[in-house]
Design an enzyme around this catalytic site. Structure first.
Site, PDB file in Angstrom:
ATOM      1  CE  LYS A  25      -3.083   0.482   3.497  1.00 57.73           C
ATOM      2  NZ  LYS A  25      -3.046   1.789   4.182  1.00 57.73           N
ATOM      3  NE  ARG A  30       6.083   6.631   0.921  1.00 56.29           N
ATOM      4  CZ  ARG A  30       5.193   6.388   1.905  1.00 56.29           C
ATOM      5  NH1 ARG A  30       4.120   5.637   1.660  1.00 56.29           N
ATOM      6  NH2 ARG A  30       5.378   6.881   3.105  1.00 56.29           N
ATOM      7  N   GLY A  98      -5.145   7.683   5.597  1.00 52.51           N
ATOM      8  CA  GLY A  98      -4.265   8.626   6.288  1.00 52.51           C
ATOM      9  C   GLY A  98      -3.033   8.947   5.465  1.00 52.51           C
ATOM     10  NE  ARG A 126      -5.633   7.788  11.301  1.00 50.01           N
ATOM     11  CZ  ARG A 126      -4.943   7.027  10.468  1.00 50.01           C
ATOM     12  NH1 ARG A 126      -5.516   6.549   9.363  1.00 50.01           N
ATOM     13  NH2 ARG A 126      -3.686   6.735  10.729  1.00 50.01           N
ATOM     14  CB  SER A 172       4.974   9.656  11.964  1.00 51.51           C
ATOM     15  OG  SER A 172       4.110   9.767  10.852  1.00 51.51           O
ATOM     16  CG  ASP A 320       0.500  -0.196   9.347  1.00 53.25           C
ATOM     17  OD1 ASP A 320       0.118   0.633  10.198  1.00 53.25           O
ATOM     18  OD2 ASP A 320       0.893   0.118   8.213  1.00 53.25           O
ATOM     19  CE  LYS A 347      -0.358   3.793  13.102  1.00 57.67           C
ATOM     20  NZ  LYS A 347       0.373   4.546  12.083  1.00 57.67           N
ATOM     21  NE  ARG A 392      -2.771  -2.264   8.237  1.00 56.24           N
ATOM     22  CZ  ARG A 392      -2.505  -2.588   6.978  1.00 56.24           C
ATOM     23  NH1 ARG A 392      -2.680  -3.827   6.541  1.00 56.24           N
ATOM     24  NH2 ARG A 392      -2.049  -1.679   6.118  1.00 56.24           N
TER      25      ARG A 392
HETATM   26  C1  S3P Z   1       2.473   4.650   6.323  1.00 56.92           C
HETATM   27  C2  S3P Z   1       3.035   4.946   7.527  1.00 56.92           C
HETATM   28  C3  S3P Z   1       2.522   4.444   8.819  1.00 56.92           C
HETATM   29  C4  S3P Z   1       1.526   3.308   8.645  1.00 56.92           C
HETATM   30  C5  S3P Z   1       0.562   3.569   7.520  1.00 56.92           C
HETATM   31  C6  S3P Z   1       1.294   3.766   6.214  1.00 56.92           C
HETATM   32  C7  S3P Z   1       3.067   5.209   5.092  1.00 56.92           C
HETATM   33  O1  S3P Z   1       1.875   5.509   9.502  1.00 56.92           O
HETATM   34  O2  S3P Z   1       0.823   3.081   9.842  1.00 56.92           O
HETATM   35  O3  S3P Z   1      -0.324   2.470   7.383  1.00 56.92           O
HETATM   36  O4  S3P Z   1       2.750   4.729   3.991  1.00 56.92           O
HETATM   37  O5  S3P Z   1       3.886   6.135   5.209  1.00 56.92           O
HETATM   38  P1  S3P Z   1       2.694   6.496  10.466  1.00 56.92           P
HETATM   39  O6  S3P Z   1       3.834   6.964   9.697  1.00 56.92           O
HETATM   40  O7  S3P Z   1       1.736   7.594  10.830  1.00 56.92           O
HETATM   41  O8  S3P Z   1       3.069   5.653  11.657  1.00 56.92           O
END
Ligand code: S3P
Length: 439
Positions: A25, A30, A98, A126, A172, A320, A347, A392
């Site tokens: 994902k 990206r 997110g 969030r 993060s 995750d 999350k 999840r």
């Molecule tokens: C992600 C970063 C993580 C992860 C999310 C995907 C990403 O979040 O939990 O499912 O693709 O950069 P955080 O960076 O907020 O921990």
């Protein structure tokens, strides 16, 4: 009103055979973002055709990018160049995602046009201040609700952002990536230092698109001096989706599976390390590099698990995977203790509380703490649990069925479509006695 989906899992069974779970994902998001901003045409293979990544795809189409597909995971992105995005005619709706919202907030802050980012109920609750605060320090103008949540009203600063030196208060990858994308439109250098390593797909992929990024220890630096050149992308299978079967095969006696072509970037393999510390039998086979990312086939056989204190440095590397790791802990001998994982509370749901509540309904001794959970391994019973619309959580409780002594019903499972729509086919093909019903 959208139909609700309920999963019902009959107890017992084992997992056997081979599977290739869908594309990663994080890398899928990206690939759209960088492919759209590149000069030239980017071909993507293995793209995750699930709601979250499709929300990113739609957002870039809404900003004038021509994208063909996806068809069987293949996409052709006609890049518009770093300054080629067009003002969207309506708010960009990002669903449950997110990653889409946080990365786009950085990317859009420096554009020559204004934009509005919206999402579903979960995403609208969030925290977004973690991105809007540092972006404001860069000169971005973004309005949130009073609580610091979406919708985000972004007033594009047309290249007038300024680079900052930012020490992230939390580990993060979304915040790091947001600021790096903003840094591509800022005067001077943008430097981001992380308190612990997090997934580094943005940095790797920027380099793959020939954009200069410097990494020095925990610090990543980017400037506006660069362009993205189209690069073909082969997305590996998502270790976060594979994780359900890594745990399932470990806990269900008589299991023996191979998961093919899984991304094993070291910033993502905490789940393997944690399961191995618990005694899991996971072999990493045929390690290779595909499009700048390490990939392997994972061979898992069932093994007796024991409870552990999860090392805190592994938390961001398995962030995750905790819903299903809690299920592993419930099947282990002895106590498992997780600390330093308060991020799980923000999350797609509050994953500490929602998992503790569901495990207790199933008769497991699971006690939530502010930053983690304490689980006494033992028996898993039966019952009806809530996923709170969190993909999840829904899949984690499905896996619990392999060791339950009765039927488990999981409510509100529609959002499995955000990351792993094929779960309802792949899981039963491997041996999980799962049925999905629309109501
Ligand atoms: C992600 C970063 C993580 C992860 C999310 C995907 C990403 O979040 O939990 O499912 O693709 O950069 P955080 O960076 O907020 O921990």
């Amino acid at each position: 009103m959208a139909k609700t989906i309920t999963f019902t899992v009959q107890p017992g069974g084992s997992l056997n055979g081979q599977a290739r779970v869908p594309g990663d994902k994080s890398i899928s998001h990206r690939s759209i973002m960088l492919g759209s901003l590149a000069d030239g045409v980017t071909h993507v293979k293995g793209f995750l055709e699930a709601e979250d990544a499709l929300a990113t795809l739609q957002a870039f189409k809404d900003m004038g990018v021509v994208i063909e597909g996806p068809k069987n995971g293949e996409l052709t992105i006609h890049g518009v160049g770093k300054h080629g995005l067009k003002a969207p005619q309506k708010p960009l709706y990002l669903g449950n995602s997110g990653t889409s919202m946080r990365l786009l907030s950085g990317l859009l802050a420096g554009q020559a046009f204004d934009s509005i980012l919206t999402g579903d109920k979960s995403l609208s609750g969030r925290p977004m201040k973690r991105v809007t605060d540092p972006l404001a320090q860069m000169g971005a103008v973004i309005e949130t609700t009073e609580k610091g949540t979406a919708p985000l009203h972004i007033k594009g600063q047309d290249g007038k952002l300024k680079g900052i030196d930012y020490q992230m208060p939390m580990a993060s990858a979304q915040v790091k990536s947001c600021l790096l994308l903003a840094g591509m439109y800022a005067e001077g250098a943008t430097r981001v230092t992380e308190p612990a390593p997090t997934r580094d797909h943005t940095e790797r992929m920027l380099s793959g698109f020939s954009y200069p990024v410097e990494k020095e220890g925990a610090k990543v630096t980017i400037t506006a001096e660069g362009r993205l050149t189209a690069a073909d992308i082969d997305v590996p299978s998502d270790i976060s989706s594979a994780a359900f079967f890594l745990v399932g095969a470990s806990i269900a006696p008589g299991s023996d599976i191979v998961l093919n072509h899984v991304g094993i970037n070291p910033t993502r393999t905490g789940v393997i390390d944690i399961l191995r510390l618990m005694g899991a039998n996971i072999e990493i086979l045929n390690e290779r590099i595909v499009g700048g990312e390490p990939v392997a086939d994972l061979h898992v056989k069932s093994a007796p698990l024991k409870g552990i204190d999860i090392p805190e440095e592994l938390v961001p590397l398995a962030i995750d995977e905790f819903p299903v790791l809690f299920v592993a802990a419930a099947c282990a001998e002895g106590q498992t203790r997780l600390t330093g994982a308060e991020e799980l509370r923000v999350k797609e749901s509050d994953r500490i509380q929602v998992m503790a509540d569901g495990l207790q309904i199933l008769g497991v001794d699971a006690q939530s703490t502010p930053d983690g959970m304490i689980i006494q391994g033992g028996k898993i019973g039966s019952g009806s649990v809530e996923s709170h619309g969190d993909h999840r959580i829904a899949m984690a409780f499905s896996i619990a069925g392999l060791r339950a002594d009765g039927k488990i019903v999981i409510n509100d499972c529609e959002n499995v479509n955000t990351s792993f729509p094929e779960f309802i086919e792949i899981a039963p093909a491997l041996g999980l006695k799962l049925q999905s019903e629309q109501g």
